[in-house]
Every structure is written in C-alpha cells, then in structure tokens.
Design a protein around this motif. Structure first.
Motif, short mmCIF file in Angstrom:
data_model
loop_
_atom_site.label_atom_id
_atom_site.label_comp_id
_atom_site.label_asym_id
_atom_site.label_seq_id
_atom_site.Cartn_x
_atom_site.Cartn_y
_atom_site.Cartn_z
N ASP A 80 0.78 -1.03 0.06
CA ASP A 80 0.05 -0.13 -0.01
C ASP A 80 0.73 1.30 0.12
O ASP A 80 0.21 2.52 -0.10
CB ASP A 80 -1.02 0.03 1.11
N ALA A 81 2.26 1.21 -0.11
CA ALA A 81 3.04 2.21 -0.29
C ALA A 81 2.78 3.11 -1.00
O ALA A 81 2.64 2.77 -2.32
CB ALA A 81 4.30 1.89 0.23
N THR A 82 2.88 4.62 -0.87
CA THR A 82 2.45 5.48 -1.95
C THR A 82 3.68 5.83 -2.64
O THR A 82 4.86 5.67 -2.15
CB THR A 82 1.81 6.75 -1.36
N PRO A 83 3.77 6.23 -3.81
CA PRO A 83 5.22 6.76 -4.54
C PRO A 83 6.08 7.73 -3.74
O PRO A 83 7.29 7.38 -3.93
CB PRO A 83 4.58 7.34 -5.74
N LYS A 84 5.40 8.58 -2.97
CA LYS A 84 6.27 9.41 -2.21
C LYS A 84 6.85 8.65 -1.03
O LYS A 84 8.25 9.26 -0.67
CB LYS A 84 5.27 10.60 -1.52
N GLU A 85 6.63 7.66 -0.43
CA GLU A 85 7.16 6.83 0.39
C GLU A 85 8.10 5.75 -0.19
O GLU A 85 8.74 5.09 0.57
CB GLU A 85 6.04 5.88 1.13
N LEU A 86 8.23 5.71 -1.50
CA LEU A 86 9.40 4.83 -2.08
C LEU A 86 10.30 5.46 -2.82
O LEU A 86 10.22 6.46 -3.37
CB LEU A 86 8.40 4.00 -3.15
N PRO A 87 11.62 4.68 -2.99
CA PRO A 87 12.81 5.32 -3.48
C PRO A 87 12.54 5.05 -5.11
O PRO A 87 11.54 4.20 -5.46
CB PRO A 87 13.83 4.25 -3.20
N PRO A 88 13.39 5.89 -6.08
CA PRO A 88 13.02 5.88 -7.49
C PRO A 88 13.15 4.40 -8.12
O PRO A 88 12.51 4.16 -9.18
CB PRO A 88 14.06 6.89 -7.91
N GLU A 89 14.16 3.77 -7.22
CA GLU A 89 14.28 2.25 -8.21
C GLU A 89 13.15 1.47 -8.07
O GLU A 89 13.35 0.55 -8.88
CB GLU A 89 15.39 1.74 -7.44
N ILE A 90 12.18 1.69 -7.26
CA ILE A 90 10.91 0.68 -7.25
C ILE A 90 10.13 0.90 -8.57
O ILE A 90 9.58 -0.03 -9.21
CB ILE A 90 10.01 1.14 -6.14
N LYS A 91 10.24 2.00 -9.35
CA LYS A 91 9.61 2.39 -10.75
C LYS A 91 10.41 1.23 -11.52
O LYS A 91 9.64 0.69 -12.51
CB LYS A 91 9.56 3.59 -10.98
N THR A 92 11.62 1.25 -11.57
CA THR A 92 12.47 0.56 -12.64
C THR A 92 12.25 -1.17 -12.11
O THR A 92 11.88 -1.67 -13.21
CB THR A 92 13.81 0.79 -12.33
N ALA A 93 12.09 -1.45 -10.70
CA ALA A 93 11.68 -2.84 -10.64
C ALA A 93 10.29 -3.02 -11.07
O ALA A 93 9.97 -4.28 -11.67
CB ALA A 93 11.81 -2.75 -9.10
N GLN A 94 9.21 -2.15 -11.12
CA GLN A 94 8.09 -2.48 -11.62
C GLN A 94 8.00 -2.47 -12.94
O GLN A 94 7.30 -3.60 -13.69
CB GLN A 94 7.01 -1.30 -11.03
N ARG A 95 8.67 -1.73 -13.81
CA ARG A 95 8.90 -1.87 -15.20
C ARG A 95 9.32 -3.20 -15.80
O ARG A 95 8.96 -3.83 -16.56
CB ARG A 95 9.62 -0.77 -16.02
#
Length: 580
Positions: free
Chosen positions: A528-543
C-alpha cells in the motif's frame, strides 16, 4: 441535462456568438427566426474538416434554441456545382467517370453498387446519417432543386442587370496576387473552380468574359450537360441569351427569364443566397476568408441584392492524428461516419465545442483516442461532482445533448482503453468479452454487453480497423518453458507473489493493486506504500516485472494494461503460462 445560459454565466465561445447573432438578427429582422447557415458540396466524401462548417453554426443555433428563441439552421447542399475531377480511392469509381467532368453533381452517376440515384445524393446520404447521430437539426436546401425549379430566377435576372456593378467589384481584385491557399477546409464551390481539369477549357473563377462581356451566370449545355460554355450574346430587354459549348460545339439561344439550366458563378451565388435567405451567421474556412476571396468579395456583392454579409467567423484546420490535410477531391479522407464508428457522438461533438472556431485541433484515429477518452471521462466526473470550470461545463453540456434533449449514451461507460483491450484479446468472442467485463467489478458486475454499448462497439471497431496487425494481442498457447527455466530467484519469487494473490485480488482494482504491489513487497515495503514513500528504483523494478509478465503471457515487451490482460486470460490459464 444542464442548460447553458447567457454569456454572463459562462465564458465559452458559443454563448458569446449567440449573444452577437441574436442582437444582429433583431437589428435586421425583428421578431423573425434567427437564420444561420452552412454550405456543403457533395463532390466526394464529406470529411471531418467539412464538419466544422456545420458544427460551428449548429452549436450557436442550439444555444439560441436553449434560450427559447426560434432559429433555422440551413444546410445548403451545393449539388448543382460542376463535377470537377474524379476523386481517388472511391470504391465503385473508375477513370470512366472523367467523361462527366463539367456536369452538375446531380447529373453524374453514383458509384457502382450505390443505392442512390446520382453522385451528389450518394455522398450527401452518408453526411445526413452522421448529422442525425450527432443530434444536428437542420433544414436542407438542394441547390439543384432551387435553380432548376426557377426559385432564383429573379435573383439571376437582377444579377445580370447589374453585371457591370458586379464586374467593377470583382475588378478590384483581379490585378492582385491570388492569396496562397493554406489548409483549405471548405471545398471551393465547383463553379468557382471553373477550369475543367484535363479538358483544356479556360475560364475565370468569377464569371464568363466571352464576346458578350462579363457575365455572372453559367449555362449548362443543353446537349452534353457540361458547363464548358461561353455566353456570346445577351439582350437585356428580351433576356435572350446565346451561348456556345466548347466541349461538344452545341449552341443555342434561350430566354433567361424562362431558362433554368444554369447557375450564378460562386462569388455571386453565395452573396445572393445570403440576401435571399436572410442569413445572419455563417462561418467560412481560411480559404474563403483571405483577402480577395469569396467571403470578402461577397461582402460587397451582397449589397447589390439588398442584403448584408453574415457574421462570419473564420474556422481553422481540423487534422487527423497521423494523417495529412484532408481534401474532398481525394479518396480515403476520414468522414464523420468514420469517426462515429470508433467514438460516441458526445466525444465528437465535444471536440468541436471545446475549441474556438479559429483554433485548429486533431481528431484521433490512433492510440491518442484512448487518452482522449480518459480526458473525457475525467471531465464527466468533474461535471458530476461540481468541480469543473464553467467553460468546461458549457462544452460538456453542448456535447452530451441539444436543446431537444440528451443524446443516447452508454449505461456503464467503462474506460475506453479497457474495452479496447478486451476487444483486442477476445477477438470478437462476445461470451468471453462479457466474462471479462463482468469480473472488472465483482461487487457490481456487468451482466450484458448492452450495458457497455455503444462504447464497447466503438472500441472494438477501433481495434479491428485502426490497430495494425503486428500490434494486436495474441495470448500464448503454451508456456515459454525456456524463459521460465532461465529466471533467477528474484524473478521466480515475483511470479510466486503474484500467483499467491490472484484469487484474492481477482478484479480490475484488485489486480491493479497486486501487480504494482509485488515489486514493493519484494523490496521490503508495504504493497500500500505510495510513490512518495518509495525510492525511485521501485519504478524500475515495476517496469522490469511488467515486461516479464508480458513476455510470459503474450511474447512481447508491452501490451494491454496488465490487470485487464490478466482478467482476459483467466486465472487458470494465467497460472499455466506463469509456470505454476
């Protein structure tokens, strides 16, 4: 349906024009219905650029009706124009149609296989059908009927009597350089383009200058029906007119006060009609609005007929995503009917209502249509909750209905991109599509495709006709064993997390939460963590995770939105393809 009030209540361009038109109509013809007008030449497919010629006065006329006033929206079908050229790419038409160049459009045969009696009626019919779907109320006027029945006889005789005055007005512009033709939108009346391409005939765009001097009237030949004629003599007292035809050599003398087989040339015809119909508002494309063009010259000639020039905003170019400028003289141009196959009438109305006439815009036949629908759905929600800006509320109101009531709409307007994905994946299998749509919201499931229509049908038509075959989605028949075998421990863990949560999250929202959440959980964060609570590399992991799923399910790096794709594939098949 929200009713848009006076311009003091909104800031949209339609209300401002309505104020101006009502005021001008009361000045010219107090107590009489307001008259607005459009002109369309059915010389070929009537395209989406031409639709602006209709929608601009329609929207103004509809606003005037909303205010309880009488208004007539005239559509003048310029079907007595000359057939100028054989359009390219028209089904049922070949080079033999060139023999009809120079005849009235209503004297040219319809394309092979047409149910209509002539060329003009064939192309007019498609536009009439589209206007009905768009909710456009109008009074159609056939110029063939007007001219051949003698309705304009007095106006023709008046123009001929004052041909010297007309010639003097036109002469002011003959020595000037012709304006560059940019982004032509409204096809020039075929009588204005009198040079018959390929025939070798020469003529001016504003009248004949044969041995009888300047003449603002063009007879159609009594033998070959073509307008390749030259007036050789005219007697004012008797109205005897003599002409010869350069196409077939035919010559005759007629009495113009009894003759109904010809028409005023365009730069005289248009202002004559303004005066005859009492038109207060008529827009014109950039080709008609430049210095020395028909609208400007008509503004002077109309006085000869005792009339006044309409209020006439110039309308700008309408483009198509990924396509060149439209022209009715060429085949393959998108028509309103083409657009209505892939979008609901409300969306098409909105495109014309939200932009001022002098603002250009594009109509999407490519992937942009999905973004357009997202924008529309957001506006729909804002209007519903009262957060939309006044001008946006006005444009929305004009899109969803008219003074006569709301247009039919989809009962359950699901996201267009979701419907397109479902149509893509199911390849026309209605039962499969209904299964998927029914699982989007288990708490309030769709039980029949009719709830999603007509939007679903539009999305399906877009997928089938405008998405290239190599971009269509084909789900794997068998698991990609080689790829599954090569996965590292982290990738295998991501698949296990997804598979473990499938049953619990089997809905559109649930699967959205799941597929975005798996990389978060793997990295030690809450799903449930929001983008503001996450480091940028999470987006890379999602892709990276999404690309893996696409490869395992459809053999590509990308595809439809994953939640929709998973629903479409079904739980059992997803488990097989992901190696469970």
């Amino acid at each position: 349906m929200p009713i848009v009030g006076q311009s003091t209540e909104t800031t949209d361009w339609v209300s401002r024009f309505a104020d101006e038109v009502i005021e001008e109509s009361e000045r010219r013809a107090p107590g009489k219905p307001v008259v607005v007008a459009s002109g369309l030449s059915p010389s070929g497919p009537i395209h989406l650029g031409n639709l602006r010629e209709v929608m601009t006065p329609h929207l103004v006329a509809d606003e005037i009706r909303r205010r309880g006033r009488q208004v007539r929206h005239l559509i003048s079908w310029d079907d007595y124009d000359r057939y100028r050229k054989v359009p390219e790419g028209i089904a049922g038409v070949d080079k033999s149609w060139a023999e009809h160049i120079g005849k009235p459009l209503t004297s040219v045969p319809a394309p092979h296989g047409s149910a209509y009696p002539n060329w003009a009626e064939h192309f007019k019919a498609a536009m009439v059908e589209s206007l009905a779907e768009l909710g456009v109320e109008f009074d159609g006027i056939s110029q063939t009927a007007q001219y051949t029945s003698g309705v304009y006889r007095e106006q023709i005789l008046h123009a001929v009597r004052h041909r010297g005055d007309i010639d003097a007005i036109l002469d002011q512009y003959r020595t000037k350089k012709a304006p560059a033709k940019k982004q032509q939108q409204k096809p020039l009346d075929e009588a204005e383009l009198e040079a018959a391409e390929g025939s070798g005939a020469a003529a001016e765009d504003d009248g004949s200058s044969g041995s009888a001097g300047y003449f603002p009237y063009k007879p159609y030949c009594g033998n070959c029906e073509k307008d390749l004629t030259t007036v050789t003599a005219y007697v004012d007292d008797t109205t005897e007119l003599s002409y010869t035809c350069t196409a077939c050599g035919f010559a005759e003398t007629v009495r113009l006060n009894e003759f109904n087989r010809g028409k005023l040339v365009w730069k005289v015809d248009w202002p004559m009609r303004w005066a005859y119909e009492g038109v207060v508002f008529e827009p014109s494309g950039v080709d008609h609005s430049s210095p020395g063009s028909s609208f400007q010259v008509g503004g002077q000639i109309v006085g000869i007929f005792g009339g006044k020039q309409p209020i006439g905003p110039m309308y700008a170019f309408v483009g198509i995503s990924g396509m060149a400028k439209m022209s009715s003289s060429k085949g393959g141009v998108p028509t309103p009917g083409d657009a209505l196959k892939i979008m609901e009438p409300q969306i098409l109305r909105w495109l014309y209502a939200r932009r001022r006439p002098n603002q250009s815009f594009k109509i999407a036949f490519d992937q942009e249509i999905q973004r357009l629908y997202d924008e529309w759905d957001k506006l729909d929600a804002k209007v519903a909750d009262g957060s939309a800006l006044p001008a946006d509320v006005a444009a929305h109101s004009r899109a969803v209905g008219t003074a006569g009531g709301d247009l039919p709409r989809t009962p359950r307007p699901l996201p267009y991109r979701t419907l397109a994905s479902v149509a893509d994946i199911t390849a026309g299998q209605a039962e499969q599509a209904l299964r998927i749509l029914g699982e989007l919201d288990p708490g309030n499931p769709i039980t029949t495709l009719d709830e999603a229509r007509p939007r679903y049908d539009k999305a399906e038509a877009w997928i089938n006709n405008h998405v290239p075959a190599d971009q269509r989605t084909v789900v794997r028949e068998e698991p990609d064993a080689e790829l599954l075998k090569s996965l590292d421990e982290a990738s295998q863990q991501s698949l296990r997390l997804l598979l473990d949560g499938l049953a619990e999250h089997w809905s559109l929202d649930g699967l959205t939460h799941l597929v975005y959440g798996v990389p978060k959980v793997q990295a030690g964060f809450s799903a449930d963590a929001t983008p503001k609570e996450l480091p940028p590399e999470i987006k890379t992991a999602q892709r990276t995770f999404f690309a893996l799923l696409y490869h395992l399910l459809v053999g590509r790096d990308t595809g439809p939105r994953l939640p929709t794709l998973l629903l479409a594939v079904g739980q059992d098949r997803v488990r097989v393809l992901l190696g469970e």
